[in-house]
Design a protein around this motif. Structure first.
Motif, PDB file in Angstrom:
ATOM      1  N   PHE A 202    -131.582 -27.613 -99.845  1.00 21.44           N
ATOM      2  CA  PHE A 202    -131.341 -25.912-100.157  1.00 21.44           C
ATOM      3  C   PHE A 202    -130.664 -25.317 -99.170  1.00 21.44           C
ATOM      4  O   PHE A 202    -130.660 -24.258 -98.895  1.00 21.44           O
ATOM      5  CB  PHE A 202    -132.782 -25.701-100.498  1.00 21.44           C
ATOM      6  N   SER A 206    -129.031 -21.593 -99.233  1.00 26.30           N
ATOM      7  CA  SER A 206    -130.332 -20.659 -98.721  1.00 26.30           C
ATOM      8  C   SER A 206    -129.089 -20.059 -97.744  1.00 26.30           C
ATOM      9  O   SER A 206    -129.211 -18.599 -98.027  1.00 26.30           O
ATOM     10  CB  SER A 206    -130.995 -21.037 -97.267  1.00 26.30           C
ATOM     11  N   ARG A 220    -136.138 -22.661 -93.951  1.00 24.54           N
ATOM     12  CA  ARG A 220    -135.526 -22.517 -95.554  1.00 24.54           C
ATOM     13  C   ARG A 220    -135.601 -23.559 -96.140  1.00 24.54           C
ATOM     14  O   ARG A 220    -136.193 -23.637 -96.619  1.00 24.54           O
ATOM     15  CB  ARG A 220    -135.049 -20.709 -95.736  1.00 24.54           C
ATOM     16  N   SER A 221    -135.086 -24.557 -96.198  1.00 14.67           N
ATOM     17  CA  SER A 221    -134.449 -25.531 -97.218  1.00 14.67           C
ATOM     18  C   SER A 221    -136.833 -26.185 -96.964  1.00 14.67           C
ATOM     19  O   SER A 221    -136.829 -27.088 -98.203  1.00 14.67           O
ATOM     20  CB  SER A 221    -133.310 -26.831 -96.134  1.00 14.67           C
ATOM     21  N   GLN A 223    -139.446 -24.971 -95.908  1.00 12.99           N
ATOM     22  CA  GLN A 223    -140.217 -24.631 -96.598  1.00 12.99           C
ATOM     23  C   GLN A 223    -140.432 -24.312 -98.666  1.00 12.99           C
ATOM     24  O   GLN A 223    -141.715 -24.116 -98.680  1.00 12.99           O
ATOM     25  CB  GLN A 223    -139.650 -22.711 -96.653  1.00 12.99           C
ATOM     26  N   LEU A 224    -139.092 -24.573 -98.832  1.00 11.77           N
ATOM     27  CA  LEU A 224    -139.077 -25.281-100.320  1.00 11.77           C
ATOM     28  C   LEU A 224    -139.420 -26.504-100.620  1.00 11.77           C
ATOM     29  O   LEU A 224    -139.665 -26.752-102.144  1.00 11.77           O
ATOM     30  CB  LEU A 224    -137.872 -24.603-100.996  1.00 11.77           C
ATOM     31  N   TYR A 309    -133.250 -25.187-106.493  1.00  6.57           N
ATOM     32  CA  TYR A 309    -133.753 -24.784-105.930  1.00  6.57           C
ATOM     33  C   TYR A 309    -134.151 -22.825-106.129  1.00  6.57           C
ATOM     34  O   TYR A 309    -135.015 -22.432-105.227  1.00  6.57           O
ATOM     35  CB  TYR A 309    -131.918 -23.819-104.523  1.00  6.57           C
ATOM     36  N   GLN A 312    -137.465 -24.011-107.587  1.00  4.41           N
ATOM     37  CA  GLN A 312    -138.650 -24.434-105.875  1.00  4.41           C
ATOM     38  C   GLN A 312    -139.136 -22.285-106.142  1.00  4.41           C
ATOM     39  O   GLN A 312    -140.037 -22.269-105.299  1.00  4.41           O
ATOM     40  CB  GLN A 312    -138.246 -24.762-105.030  1.00  4.41           C
ATOM     41  N   ARG A 313    -137.718 -21.705-105.186  1.00  4.13           N
ATOM     42  CA  ARG A 313    -138.224 -20.034-104.740  1.00  4.13           C
ATOM     43  C   ARG A 313    -139.105 -19.149-106.657  1.00  4.13           C
ATOM     44  O   ARG A 313    -140.411 -18.958-106.266  1.00  4.13           O
ATOM     45  CB  ARG A 313    -136.881 -19.872-105.338  1.00  4.13           C
ATOM     46  N   ARG A 316    -142.455 -21.445-105.714  1.00  4.37           N
ATOM     47  CA  ARG A 316    -143.502 -20.675-104.347  1.00  4.37           C
ATOM     48  C   ARG A 316    -143.632 -19.069-104.336  1.00  4.37           C
ATOM     49  O   ARG A 316    -144.251 -18.681-103.742  1.00  4.37           O
ATOM     50  CB  ARG A 316    -142.528 -21.172-103.124  1.00  4.37           C
ATOM     51  N   GLU A 317    -142.337 -18.465-105.502  1.00  2.00           N
ATOM     52  CA  GLU A 317    -142.199 -16.806-104.618  1.00  2.00           C
ATOM     53  C   GLU A 317    -142.745 -16.308-106.156  1.00  2.00           C
ATOM     54  O   GLU A 317    -142.032 -15.144-105.562  1.00  2.00           O
ATOM     55  CB  GLU A 317    -141.282 -16.560-104.063  1.00  2.00           C
ATOM     56  N   TYR A 319    -139.704 -15.665-107.804  1.00  2.00           N
ATOM     57  CA  TYR A 319    -138.622 -15.075-107.354  1.00  2.00           C
ATOM     58  C   TYR A 319    -138.203 -15.125-109.373  1.00  2.00           C
ATOM     59  O   TYR A 319    -137.574 -13.456-109.656  1.00  2.00           O
ATOM     60  CB  TYR A 319    -137.386 -15.866-106.996  1.00  2.00           C
TER      61      TYR A 319
END
Length: 358
Positions: A202, A206, A220-221, A223-224, A309, A312-313, A316-317, A319
């Motif tokens: 990712f 990013s 960042r990759s 973290q995801l 990608y 995963q956001r 995790r977030e 998004y």
């Protein structure tokens, strides 16, 4: 919009390709023409550099007899090869940048055509180059580890006694053992390549979607993927296998048709010239398959990785909730503007009527 499994990602990738088919094809076509010209220039430069270096090395070896000179030459050649490989990977990744930009329109506001994607590619090419260089440096230790068994096999073959006499069974067993060991080493090497690819899977996304720096994109990759590494590792392999299956299925269909024609001609005792002609037809048909693979099939894998990608956001977030809130805010602004415009029109019409009455 929400968290997707692998089958949903694959289905949505096909839908995204259909939706933005024209933009993706135009971008791939224009970028392919540009990169082909660049590759020819790089090959020309590489040939010149190789000739200059070869003549310089030959002159140095004829003038001097230092034992370390061939090692230095090998190191310089390795550096030159490494640089050209990094440049080739960067050019290949430029295709990822454009397809990522076009396929992300569902998750970001604004319309992105092939011209915007092409501009984004050249705008971020220096970051992609730095990313490819760092990833290549990080991969060198794994490459060095796998060169050890290669050197071991080479040393065993070189030091083998040529006068040693063995039976046919022993020779066949030795060949099978060597082939088995080589197969295991190659499979392990491929597994490690995909491991590295998953670690950085990712990073380009990013850079493009979050405007991260080169080092920041690597972090960042990680973290995801850090909580779902092996799941994403398997998905990465499945993406490659799926794209390969689509690509080779097209080749196999043409191969089967040409084989049937050749079999019929063989049964009819066709002459050799006709068989050669059909073999030439098959070789010519491979070019359209290559073009279709570049323009249509390869972007499917890039879109699937981009969807992973965002997936995963989402996990995790949250998004996806951010995207929905942004859509609600943008829709609310549109409604407010429409109401203001409507109220303004009403006031304007009332003022006109009052003026007429006066």
């Amino acid at each position: 919009m929400g968290i997707m499994n692998f089958s949903e990602i694959m289905d949505r990738a096909i839908d995204v390709l259909k939706k933005y088919f024209g933009s993706i094809i135009l971008f791939n076509l224009i970028y392919g023409i540009i990169t082909t010209i660049v590759m020819f220039v790089l090959i020309f430069i590489g040939v010149i550099v190789g000739l200059i270096f070869g003549f310089a090395t030959a002159g140095a070896l004829s003038s001097f007899k230092f034992g370390s000179l061939p090692i230095i030459s090998m190191i310089i050649v390795g550096i030159i090869v490494f640089v050209f490989i990094v440049i080739g990977i960067t050019i290949s990744r430029g295709l990822n940048v454009g397809v990522i930009r076009i396929s992300s329109q569902e998750f970001v506001q604004g319309k992105i055509g092939f011209s915007e994607a092409l501009g984004s590619t050249f705008k971020n090419i220096h970051k992609v180059l730095g990313l490819s260089f760092i990833e290549g440096i990080l991969f060198l230790p794994a490459l060095a580890v796998f060169l050890i068994p290669v050197y071991f096999f080479y040393y065993m073959a070189k030091s083998a006694d040529p006068n040693f006499k063995s039976t046919a069974a022993q020779s066949a067993l030795s060949v099978m053992l060597v082939l088995f060991c080589c197969t295991i080493v190659i499979l392990l090497f491929i597994a490690v390549i995909y491991l590295y690819n998953t670690l950085f899977i990712f990073s380009v996304n990013s850079i493009i979607m979050e405007n991260e720096s080169v080092i920041g994109s690597l972090k960042r990759s990680w973290q995801l993927i850090k909580r779902d590494f092996w799941k994403l590792y398997g998905c990465n392999i499945l993406i490659v296998l799926s794209i390969s299956a689509i690509r080779y299925s097209l080749s196999s269909v043409i191969a089967v048709l040409v084989s049937i024609l050749l079999l019929i001609l063989k049964l009819l005792n066709a002459n050799q010239n006709l068989l050669t002609y059909f073999n030439m037809i098959y070789s010519q048909l491979s070019w359209p398959i290559t073009i279709i693979s570049y323009l249509i099939i390869n972007p499917i894998g890039i879109i699937m990785t981009n969807l992973m990608y965002f997936n995963q956001r989402f996990k995790r977030e949250g998004y996806d909730m951010t995207i929905e809130l942004n859509k609600i805010q943008s829709n609310a602004k549109v409604i407010i503007n429409e109401r203001k415009q409507a109220s303004g029109n009403i006031e304007f019409s009332n003022s006109n009527n009052s003026n007429k009455t006066t």
